[in-house]
Design a protein around this motif. Structure first.
Motif, short mmCIF file in Angstrom:
data_model
loop_
_atom_site.label_atom_id
_atom_site.label_comp_id
_atom_site.label_asym_id
_atom_site.label_seq_id
_atom_site.Cartn_x
_atom_site.Cartn_y
_atom_site.Cartn_z
N ARG A 108 0.85 -1.19 0.00
CA ARG A 108 0.00 0.00 0.00
C ARG A 108 0.89 1.25 0.00
N GLU A 109 0.44 2.27 -0.71
CA GLU A 109 1.17 3.53 -0.77
C GLU A 109 0.32 4.66 -0.19
N LEU A 110 0.97 5.71 0.24
CA LEU A 110 0.25 6.87 0.77
C LEU A 110 0.02 7.88 -0.35
N PRO A 111 -1.16 8.50 -0.37
CA PRO A 111 -1.45 9.48 -1.42
C PRO A 111 -0.43 10.63 -1.41
N GLY A 112 -0.10 11.09 -2.60
CA GLY A 112 0.81 12.22 -2.72
C GLY A 112 2.27 11.84 -2.77
N THR A 113 2.59 10.55 -2.78
CA THR A 113 3.99 10.13 -2.78
C THR A 113 4.43 9.56 -4.13
N GLU A 114 3.51 9.49 -5.09
CA GLU A 114 3.81 8.80 -6.34
C GLU A 114 5.01 9.39 -7.07
N THR A 115 5.17 10.70 -7.04
CA THR A 115 6.26 11.35 -7.79
C THR A 115 7.25 12.05 -6.87
N LEU A 116 7.17 11.77 -5.57
CA LEU A 116 8.03 12.45 -4.60
C LEU A 116 9.26 11.60 -4.31
N ALA A 117 10.43 12.09 -4.65
CA ALA A 117 11.67 11.34 -4.41
C ALA A 117 11.91 11.21 -2.92
N GLY A 118 12.53 10.10 -2.55
CA GLY A 118 12.88 9.89 -1.15
C GLY A 118 11.84 9.11 -0.36
N VAL A 119 10.71 8.79 -0.98
CA VAL A 119 9.67 7.99 -0.32
C VAL A 119 9.67 6.60 -0.96
N HIS A 120 9.83 5.57 -0.11
CA HIS A 120 10.01 4.21 -0.62
C HIS A 120 9.01 3.25 0.02
N THR A 121 8.68 2.19 -0.71
CA THR A 121 8.11 0.99 -0.12
C THR A 121 9.18 -0.09 -0.23
N LEU A 122 8.97 -1.20 0.47
CA LEU A 122 9.97 -2.27 0.46
C LEU A 122 9.28 -3.59 0.16
N ARG A 123 9.41 -4.03 -1.08
CA ARG A 123 8.81 -5.30 -1.50
C ARG A 123 9.76 -6.11 -2.36
N ASP A 140 11.19 15.96 10.52
CA ASP A 140 12.25 16.04 9.52
C ASP A 140 12.51 14.67 8.90
N ALA A 141 12.74 14.66 7.59
CA ALA A 141 12.97 13.39 6.91
C ALA A 141 13.88 13.58 5.70
N ASP A 142 14.96 12.82 5.66
CA ASP A 142 15.76 12.72 4.45
C ASP A 142 15.26 11.59 3.56
N ILE A 143 14.66 10.59 4.19
CA ILE A 143 14.11 9.44 3.48
C ILE A 143 12.94 8.91 4.30
N VAL A 144 11.91 8.44 3.61
CA VAL A 144 10.73 7.86 4.26
C VAL A 144 10.52 6.46 3.69
N VAL A 145 10.31 5.51 4.57
CA VAL A 145 9.97 4.15 4.15
C VAL A 145 8.56 3.85 4.66
N VAL A 146 7.67 3.54 3.74
CA VAL A 146 6.26 3.30 4.07
C VAL A 146 6.03 1.79 4.16
N GLY A 147 5.63 1.33 5.34
CA GLY A 147 5.32 -0.08 5.54
C GLY A 147 3.96 -0.23 6.20
N ILE A 148 2.90 -0.02 5.43
CA ILE A 148 1.55 -0.02 5.98
C ILE A 148 0.72 -1.17 5.44
N GLY A 149 1.40 -2.26 5.11
CA GLY A 149 0.68 -3.45 4.68
C GLY A 149 0.62 -3.58 3.17
N VAL A 150 -0.05 -4.65 2.75
CA VAL A 150 -0.14 -4.97 1.32
C VAL A 150 -1.59 -5.25 0.95
N THR A 151 -1.83 -5.23 -0.36
CA THR A 151 -3.14 -5.57 -0.92
C THR A 151 -2.96 -6.75 -1.86
N PRO A 152 -3.72 -7.83 -1.68
CA PRO A 152 -3.58 -8.98 -2.59
C PRO A 152 -3.86 -8.58 -4.03
#
Length: 337
Positions: A39-54, A156-168
């Motif tokens: 799952r991704e958070l709205p507004g992060t699609e084109t923002l550098a420095g925001v990652h998911t981990l899959r 403050d954030a230099d990098i953000v990692v989003v780990g809010i679950g997954v969608t099948p």
């Protein structure tokens, strides 16, 4: 092999997988193992420095950012992915903030009591753990510089990692007639329809052992379920005289799930199913020392065991969960006369 080709639909009646751009692939047997997407958070699609981990590429991108000298890491979500990222980054010397909307980290996986213990583990190592707080948005131009919280606080954030679950990944199965409910729903043998089985993160099946529909997000389960589903599919094909199958191919798939997580110098292992437990009891060691074994009771049965830096007792209690041991028996093993 058909690489770079996306399935867009399924015709169960005619046994055809529909493909993007037209065309289809006929089948006698189908294994659905399309996994899940973070799952991704709205507004992060084109923002550098925001990652998911899959994926491996996700991991390499996060590592490249750390190697590039980032210091302020914000982790959104305190599940296993978020907790492991936080522990790794903190061990590497970064300033780490974890943001979790729930009142305790890992509460859904471990229950509130043990989830609180995991939170204290991170605080022991200097992580800024903020619970019961929502993320309202992100600040920065092309690259993230701050996370804005629901109370308008900026982190403050230099990098953000989003780990809010997954969608099948079941969108391509809409309209197929298969049962979709937080995954592809199968019977107890992993069969979703004649000639169709499923396995891994996308599959949801009834567990007699735990009395509920299960969907397990772990690669160990994907391996075991994939093997079981393959044998179940062969049994279906054998009924049409197309192949042979092993005698137990139509048996129920009903394992004891188990997970493990390395955070700092602690190895955390969970066997069984802790959700809905009536009681959690520490039977060995101490949560204050971050070295313990805790048992989970539902009704009069042992349904799960959590161990932190206690791998040997975990093996013993996992065996008891597998054979459906009574709670009193588990306590007797934990404290023999």
């Amino acid at each position: 092999w058909r690489l770079g080709v996306r399935a867009t639909g399924l015709d169960v009646t005619s046994h055809r997988v529909l493909l993007a751009g037209g065309g289809d692939v006929p089948f006698d047997g189908l294994v659905v193992e399309t996994g899940a997407a973070p799952r991704e958070l709205p507004g992060t699609e084109t923002l550098a420095g925001v990652h998911t981990l899959r994926t491996l590429d996700d991991s390499l991108a996060i590592r490249a950012a750390l190697d590039g000298g980032v210091r302020r890491v914000v982790v959104v979500g305190a599940g296993f992915i978020g907790a492991e990222v936080a522990a790794t980054c903190r061990t590497a010397g970064c300033d780490v903030t974890i943001l979790e909307a729930l009142p305790v980290p890992l509460g859904r996986a471990l229950g509130d009591e043990m989830g609180a213990v995991m939170g204290e583990l991170h605080r022991d190592h200097g992580v800024d753990l903020r619970l019961g707080i929502g993320v309202a948005g992100f600040e920065g131009g092309d690259r993230v510089t701050h996370v804005r919280l629901a109370d308008d606080t900026l982190v403050d954030a230099d990098i953000v990692v989003v780990g809010i679950g997954v969608t099948p990944n079941t969108g391509w199965l809409e309209g197929s007639g298969l049962a979709l409910d937080d995954g592809l729903v199968c019977d107890a043998t992993t069969r979703a329809a004649p000639g169709v089985v499923a396995a891994g993160d996308v599959a949801r099946w009834p567990s007699h052992r735990f009395g509920e529909l299960m969907r397990v997000e772990h690669w160990d389960n994907a391996i075991a379920m994939g093997a079981h589903a393959a044998h179940r599919l062969l049994a279906d094909l054998a009924s049409f005289g197309r192949t042979g199958s092993r005698p137990d191919a139509t048996a129920a798939y009903d394992p004891v799930p188990w997970f493990w997580s390395d955070q700092y110098d602690r190895k955390i292992q969970l066997a069984g199913h802790s959700s809905g437990a009536d009681e959690v009891r520490v039977v060995d060691g101490s949560t204050d020392e971050r070295r313990f074994v805790a048992l989970y009771r539902r009704g009069d049965r042992l349904v799960g065991v959590l161990a932190m830096n206690r791998p040997r007792p975990l093996v013993t209690f996992r065996g008891l969960v597998e054979r459906g041991a009574a709670w009193d028996e588990a306590l007797a093993v934990a404290a023999p006369a």
